[in-house]
Write a protein that holds these residues in place. Structure first.
Motif, PDB file in Angstrom:
ATOM      1  N   UNK A 176      43.029  34.110  51.054  1.00  0.00           N
ATOM      2  CA  UNK A 176      44.541  34.139  50.822  1.00  0.00           C
ATOM      3  C   UNK A 176      45.192  35.304  50.213  1.00  0.00           C
ATOM      4  N   UNK A 177      46.374  35.802  50.864  1.00  0.00           N
ATOM      5  CA  UNK A 177      47.021  36.961  50.327  1.00  0.00           C
ATOM      6  C   UNK A 177      47.387  36.838  48.739  1.00  0.00           C
ATOM      7  N   UNK A 178      47.814  35.632  48.756  1.00  0.00           N
ATOM      8  CA  UNK A 178      48.558  35.269  47.293  1.00  0.00           C
ATOM      9  C   UNK A 178      47.268  34.911  46.458  1.00  0.00           C
ATOM     10  N   UNK A 179      45.765  34.871  46.789  1.00  0.00           N
ATOM     11  CA  UNK A 179      44.909  34.608  46.020  1.00  0.00           C
ATOM     12  C   UNK A 179      44.805  35.378  44.767  1.00  0.00           C
ATOM     13  N   UNK A 180      44.204  35.123  43.514  1.00  0.00           N
ATOM     14  CA  UNK A 180      44.204  35.823  42.432  1.00  0.00           C
ATOM     15  C   UNK A 180      42.804  36.418  42.229  1.00  0.00           C
ATOM     16  N   UNK A 181      41.804  35.732  42.705  1.00  0.00           N
ATOM     17  CA  UNK A 181      40.391  35.958  42.610  1.00  0.00           C
ATOM     18  C   UNK A 181      40.142  37.406  42.898  1.00  0.00           C
ATOM     19  N   UNK A 182      40.632  37.761  44.013  1.00  0.00           N
ATOM     20  CA  UNK A 182      40.552  39.168  44.521  1.00  0.00           C
ATOM     21  C   UNK A 182      40.740  40.386  43.583  1.00  0.00           C
ATOM     22  N   UNK A 183      42.088  40.451  43.220  1.00  0.00           N
ATOM     23  CA  UNK A 183      42.803  41.315  42.311  1.00  0.00           C
ATOM     24  C   UNK A 183      42.077  41.272  40.791  1.00  0.00           C
ATOM     25  N   UNK A 184      41.758  39.940  40.528  1.00  0.00           N
ATOM     26  CA  UNK A 184      41.521  39.822  39.002  1.00  0.00           C
ATOM     27  C   UNK A 184      39.850  40.406  38.986  1.00  0.00           C
ATOM     28  N   UNK A 185      39.005  40.242  40.128  1.00  0.00           N
ATOM     29  CA  UNK A 185      37.701  40.706  40.229  1.00  0.00           C
ATOM     30  C   UNK A 185      37.829  42.282  40.225  1.00  0.00           C
ATOM     31  N   UNK A 186      38.780  42.810  41.078  1.00  0.00           N
ATOM     32  CA  UNK A 186      38.825  44.372  41.084  1.00  0.00           C
ATOM     33  C   UNK A 186      39.201  44.976  39.627  1.00  0.00           C
TER      34      UNK A 186
END
Length: 941
Positions: free
Chosen positions: A57-67
């Motif tokens: 999802x766009x508002x998911x935090x897993x992707x920015x946290x992983x980056x």
């Protein structure tokens, strides 16, 4: 009302369009072909399947946290370049049995000695321990290599679970076996390992990833053993396997097209070789194919990507396109066959054009609502679907309509449906052979000007299915005892649906996005079976410099550990967590350097020169130092999730981890690879409710504008909610989760359901009949058969996906099947019963039967300013034919003749009309209809 005004305007537009298409069909045939060819060539040539993060999802935090974790220089815990799970074929122990361990070591040898295409081996590519310079291997694999056999491993040491360091040597908690051993059996002390049913082995490399992944796959896929099974996974396996689905689906698209062609041809067959339309049925399917090619090409040229999920779009558009074809053919058949082709096309288009416009608008708007969804995959699917529906509509009213007019010319010229050669009517083929009379003779006798059958009524009567619906189904469902039975069945349907909704499972699992025969599915199934007790490590990290040598920071971090200890979702950090600061402080105390804990210079010096190179070498990957080692710029520690056996518990674990990590005064972040799925679980339900709410609101407005009855719109909304509840409940009981596939199906459910409801409701509320039973009968006659054909064609278009070896495509079939069955049941049974109790709203006083008959017998051209009325009444051989059945003796007479107004007295036994008068009336009717018209005989259609 506005609905009536829109109806009249649309009717005029489509009437003129129909006459134009019939007059000049060539451009309407050529332009769609040229457009599809160009869009297909330039658009499809740019197709690149991109499934990266489409399920996030766009508002998911897993992707920015992983980056952020990666940008800080850390390798996420649990992420591996290549990994595998080994199990014994007999389901037994894989840890202490010599024959099994021998096979594991043979596999390890094959992997570490295999050469990549550049000639390198694992030893030259692997991550190395900074203190020993040896390749970093899984802890349990290192022990197996050291001892060489299972029996020696058992006799030499007692393995402790989940951390193997029973004496607490080296000031840390030991080697973590929680993610390496699965299906573990422990002794009575709940610590010593007795057996393990699965091994999880990791092979990480730091250079030449692509070549190593290819080599790893080749070795694992070719490895054969009678003792063990190997399920492997690489960092690119999921993306690669998902990308392999579209080429496999292409074969199924061909099968769906063939199936729909057979169904369409069969549905268009009649007992007359001239009026049968097999080639027109094929053209209807071809029109849908052209719409698919054009829509995909346009979206690709607009810069959008293509995902594996959008591969289901062609099946959907095939079903919608064939639905529109049936509506247009039904409208063509309702028109008087003795009319000139241009006039007949105008009337048919004014009828069908409004119907397919309503369905196209509702379908399109339902998908437009999905464009605002937070999931990229849903947005992308809805973009392709909405554009596809638009092209489908455009090609139906141009390309298909042009061929329908050509078919009308063939019928007018009395040509055979297959060969297009002129044939004789049966009345003129008496001297021909039996084979000619059986396979060729058909059509209209121009000399007689009427159908070449015993009576025009028999020849022109409705198809059998349609007559079954309005002659038998309607009286049956409106009986009092039938209503009671239907009510009980509906209550049972709704009760089971609600119970299914309470059992709903949320989220799309990794093994469900790939094919059933993929090695990825085997890996995740094994992981789910054996590695749920101790979940994947969760990184708790901070990317800003902190003064770890101060008491405040140390206490803040210890407080976080205490919060994790008190959480039901994590194991006690003193037993399982790898925390460099806690182990370092313990090291300082036990080595007599406790003063260094609060002195920056000593803290950093001892940390770098003594702790990390020796007992704390496992923490090299958890600390980043500033230039010249003047401070710590980023750090992390791990916590271990506890019993994450369901997606709901995984979601709650993620929320808890983030909540604790973000607490002041030391704000940190939490990340795990599993958080991608958990983010989906958190987001999908509210985003689904929001999207569905928007779609339902749009449908409410559309129905309010197009259906001239205030209460009918609320009935449609009720039926819509009823079907959606049934869809969610029964799909859960059928093994479908609430995931991205089912969200798309719910949107399609809204569009398709409104198609069914709007037609039957509109036909009912605009009927001129006085009694509810007759109004329902007339409405069922107008739209009952198209509803059945629409449901069957859509099911057939998706049927082949039910046999495709992948969850996401089988889920599409199951959900669409439920939508069609529930939608048809509501449209043909539930809604008609509710409509009969619907009070009049804004229609004025109901006319009596005689006034109704008189009103419905008025000439259409006069009542609508020269244009045929596009609604479900006052059509030749359709709704108004019910009154004609009551007075069969006047079927040939046109109400616009110059005869005196004898209609109220005309009947089969009217004593006031002589045979000569009746003959003269029929002759005038033929003149008005165009039969025996010299202009017609000259070849003008």
């Amino acid at each position: 009302m506005i609905a009536k005004y829109i109806d009249v305007v649309f009717g005029r537009v489509f009437y003129n369009l129909g006459k134009t298409v019939a007059r000049w069909p060539a451009p309407f045939v050529l332009l769609p072909l040229v457009a599809s060819g160009l869009l297909g060539y330039f658009g499809l040539s740019q197709i690149v399947i991109d499934d990266a993060y489409i399920f996030v999802p766009d508002d998911g935090r897993a992707l920015p946290d992983g980056e952020a974790l990666t940008a800080a220089g850390f390798s996420p815990s649990g992420d591996a370049v290549t990994e595998l799970i080994v199990q014994a074929r007999d389901g037994g122990d894989v840890l202490f049995r010599d024959d099994v361990v021998e096979e594991v070591l043979r596999l390890h040898h094959d992997l570490t000695t295999a050469n990549t295409t550049s000639g390198e081996t694992f030893a030259s590519l692997c991550f190395r321990d900074p203190s020993t310079t040896k390749c970093v291997l899984s802890g349990i694999l290192h022990l197996m290599v050291s001892f060489g056999s299972g029996s020696k491993l058992r006799s030499s040491t007692n393995l402790i679970y989940p951390y193997h360091n029973p004496d607490r040597a080296n000031f840390n908690i030991g080697t973590y076996f929680g993610s390496e051993l699965g299906g573990v059996e422990l002794s009575t002390d709940n610590r010593t390992i007795l057996s393990s049913k699965a091994l999880h082995l990791v092979y990480n490399v730091q250079t030449n990833l692509g070549q190593w992944i290819d080599t790893f796959r080749q070795v694992c896929s070719r490895f054969e053993s009678e003792k063990i099974t190997v399920n492997y996974l690489t960092v690119s396996s999921v993306d690669d396997d998902v990308a392999s689905l579209p080429p496999r689906v292409a074969v199924y698209i061909g099968a769906a097209i063939g199936l729909l062609i057979v169904f369409s041809v069969f549905s268009c067959m009649m007992l007359d070789w001239v009026l049968t339309k097999p080639w027109l049925a094929v053209i209807g399917v071809l029109s849908a194919v052209l719409a698919i090619v054009s829509s995909i090409g346009v979206v690709l040229l607009a810069g959008e990507s293509f995902s594996s999920l959008t591969t289901a779009i062609p099946f959907l558009l095939l079903g919608i396109g064939v639905d529109d074809m049936f509506v247009m053919i039904a409208a063509w058949r309702k028109c008087d066959v003795t009319l000139p082709v241009q006039e007949r096309m105008g009337r048919a288009m004014s009828d069908a054009g409004v119907s397919i416009t309503i369905t196209s608008i509702t379908d399109c708007l339902a998908f437009v609502a999905g464009v605002m969804n937070v999931f990229p995959s849903v947005r992308l699917f809805c973009i392709y679907a909405s554009v596809g529906v638009a092209f489908d509509f455009l090609y139906q009213i141009t390309f298909f309509a042009a061929f329908m007019s050509l078919t009308g010319r063939r019928e007018r010229a009395n040509r055979h449906c297959f060969t297009c050669l002129p044939v004789l009517p049966k009345s003129q083929a008496q001297d021909k052979s039996a084979a000619y009379r059986l396979c060729c003779a058909a059509g209209v006798s121009k000399q007689e000007g009427v159908f070449d059958n015993p009576s025009s009524e028999e020849f022109n009567k409705d198809p059998l299915l349609n007559r079954l619906l309005y002659n038998y189904l309607v009286p049956f469902i409106l009986k009092p005892w039938s209503k009671l039975v239907i009510f009980l069945l509906y209550a049972a349907y709704l009760g089971v649906a609600i119970w299914g909704c309470l059992q709903i499972r949320i989220g799309l699992q990794y093994q469900n996005v790939v094919a059933d025969d993929s090695h990825v599915r085997g890996y995740y199934d094994a992981e789910e079976t054996h590695f749920q007790k101790y979940g994947r490590k969760v990184d708790i990290f901070v990317t800003e410099p902190q003064e770890y040598w101060t008491i405040d920071v140390q206490q803040a971090l210890l407080d976080k550990l205490k919060a994790f200890d008190q959480s039901q979702y994590f194991y006690d950090t003193s037993e399982t967590s790898e925390v460099w600061l806690r182990d370092y402080l313990r090291f300082l105390n036990q080595t007599g350097n406790s003063h260094a804990a609060t002195n920056k210079t000593s803290f950093l010096q001892i940390l770098i020169s003594q702790f990390l190179p020796t007992v704390g070498r496992e923490y090299y990957g958890s600390l980043n130092f500033a230039d010249n080692n003047t401070g710590i710029t980023a750090s992390r520690f791990f916590v271990i999730p506890k019993d994450v056996t369901t997606s709901e518990r995984g979601k709650l674990m993620m929320i808890e981890a983030r909540s604790i990590a973000e607490r002041e005064p030391l704000r940190m972040r939490a990340y795990s690879f599993d958080f991608f799925l958990s983010d989906q679980v958190v987001t999908i339900l509210p985003s689904t409710l929001q999207t569905v709410g928007i779609a339902v609101a749009i449908m409410f407005v559309v129905c309010f504008l197009l259906i001239p009855h205030c209460g009918a719109t609320f009935l449609i909304t009720f039926a819509l909610v009823s079907i959606n509840v049934g869809l969610v409940g029964y799909m859960t009981l059928w093994g479908i989760n609430l995931d991205l596939v089912s969200v798309l199906s719910i949107l399609m459910c809204i569009g398709f359901s409104v198609d069914f409801f709007a037609h039957i409701t509109y036909a009912y509320v605009t009927s001129k009949e006085a009694k509810p039973v007759e109004k329902i009968r007339e409405a069922m006659r107008a739209v009952g058969m198209p509803i059945v054909q629409s449901s069957l064609s859509t099911i057939l278009a998706m049927l082949v996906l039910g046999f495709f070896p992948a969850y996401i495509f089988r889920a599409f079939f199951k959900t669409i099947f439920l939508v069609m069955v529930f939608g048809a049941a509501h449209g043909l049974v539930i809604l008609p019963i509710l409509l009969t109790i619907l009070p009049t709203c804004g229609q004025g006083k109901v006319q009596d039967v005689s006034e109704t008959a008189k009103e419905s017998s008025k000439n259409t051209a006069i009542s609508n300013r020269g244009f045929p009325h596009p609604s479900y009444y006052t059509r030749p051989h359709s709704a108004s034919s019910y009154m004609q059945e009551k007075t069969p003796g006047i079927n040939g007479m046109k109400p616009s003749t110059s005869l005196p107004n004898l209609r109220p007295k005309v009947g089969q036994d009217n004593p006031y009309l002589t045979p000569e008068m009746r003959k003269w009336i029929r002759w005038v009717g033929r003149q008005k209809s165009g039969v025996d018209n010299p202009a017609m005989e000259s070849g003008n259609p």
